[in-house]
Motif scaffolding. Structure first.
Motif, PDB file in Angstrom:
ATOM      1  N   ASP A  33       0.888   5.262   0.211  1.00 44.62           N
ATOM      2  CA  ASP A  33       0.146   6.476   0.546  1.00 44.62           C
ATOM      3  C   ASP A  33       0.973   7.658   0.059  1.00 44.62           C
ATOM      4  O   ASP A  33       2.101   7.867   0.501  1.00 44.62           O
TER       5      ASP A  33
ATOM      6  N   VAL B 114      -4.088   6.838  -2.318  1.00 46.52           N
ATOM      7  CA  VAL B 114      -3.476   5.580  -1.908  1.00 46.52           C
ATOM      8  C   VAL B 114      -3.600   4.601  -3.066  1.00 46.52           C
ATOM      9  O   VAL B 114      -4.646   4.527  -3.706  1.00 46.52           O
TER      10      VAL B 114
ATOM     11  N   ARG C 253       0.866  -1.183   0.000  1.00 48.90           N
ATOM     12  CA  ARG C 253       0.000   0.000   0.000  1.00 48.90           C
ATOM     13  C   ARG C 253       0.900   1.230   0.000  1.00 48.90           C
ATOM     14  O   ARG C 253       1.743   1.382   0.886  1.00 48.90           O
TER      15      ARG C 253
END
Length: 105
Positions: free
Chosen positions: A69, A77, A67
Motif C-alpha cells: 500500500d 495498492v 500487498r
C-alpha cells in the motif's frame, strides 16, 4: 502403506493453491510484477471482486503474495510475488508449457 495427508506434498500444495483461481492469479502477478487490483481483475476473466479479494487474502496469508500500500490518495495498492511465490514459478512454467503442448489449440 498409506501416507498421512499432512505429509503428502501434493496435498499441501492443493490445500494452499487449489481451486479455480489461485494458480491463475499467481501466474498473472508473475507476468506483471507489481500489478494493481483492477488490472489483475481484467486479466482474470470471469472472477468477481469478492472472489479475487478472497483469493488474494489467502495467497497473502499463505505467504505467496505480498500487498504493498503506497499510502497515497487516490489509493495505490500493488500485489507481487514473495520469495515463496517466486519459488513456485518453475512449476507453473512447466504447467504452462505442458498445457500449451498437450491441451492448447
Amino acid at each position: 502403506m498409506q501416507l498421512s495427508i499432512n505429509r503428502c506434498g501434493i496435498s499441501q500444495v492443493m490445500l494452499r493453491l487449489g481451486g479455480k483461481w489461485k494458480l491463475l492469479i499467481l501466474w498473472r502477478i508473475h507476468q506483471q510484477e507489481g500489478i494493481r487490483f483492477n488490472e489483475l481483475k481484467r486479466q482474470t476473466n470471469g472472477i468477481t471482486n469478492v472472489m479475487l479479494t478472497r483469493c488474494l487474502n489467502d495467497l497473502i496469508a499463505d505467504g505467496f503474495v505480498t500487498r504493498t500500500d503506497f499510502q497515497t490518495i487516490p489509493p495505490h495498492v500493488e500485489y507481487s510475488l514473495t520469495e515463496l511465490g517466486k519459488s513456485f514459478l518453475p512449476i507453473m512454467e512447466t504447467m504452462d508449457s505442458w498445457g500449451k503442448e498437450h491441451l492448447g489449440s
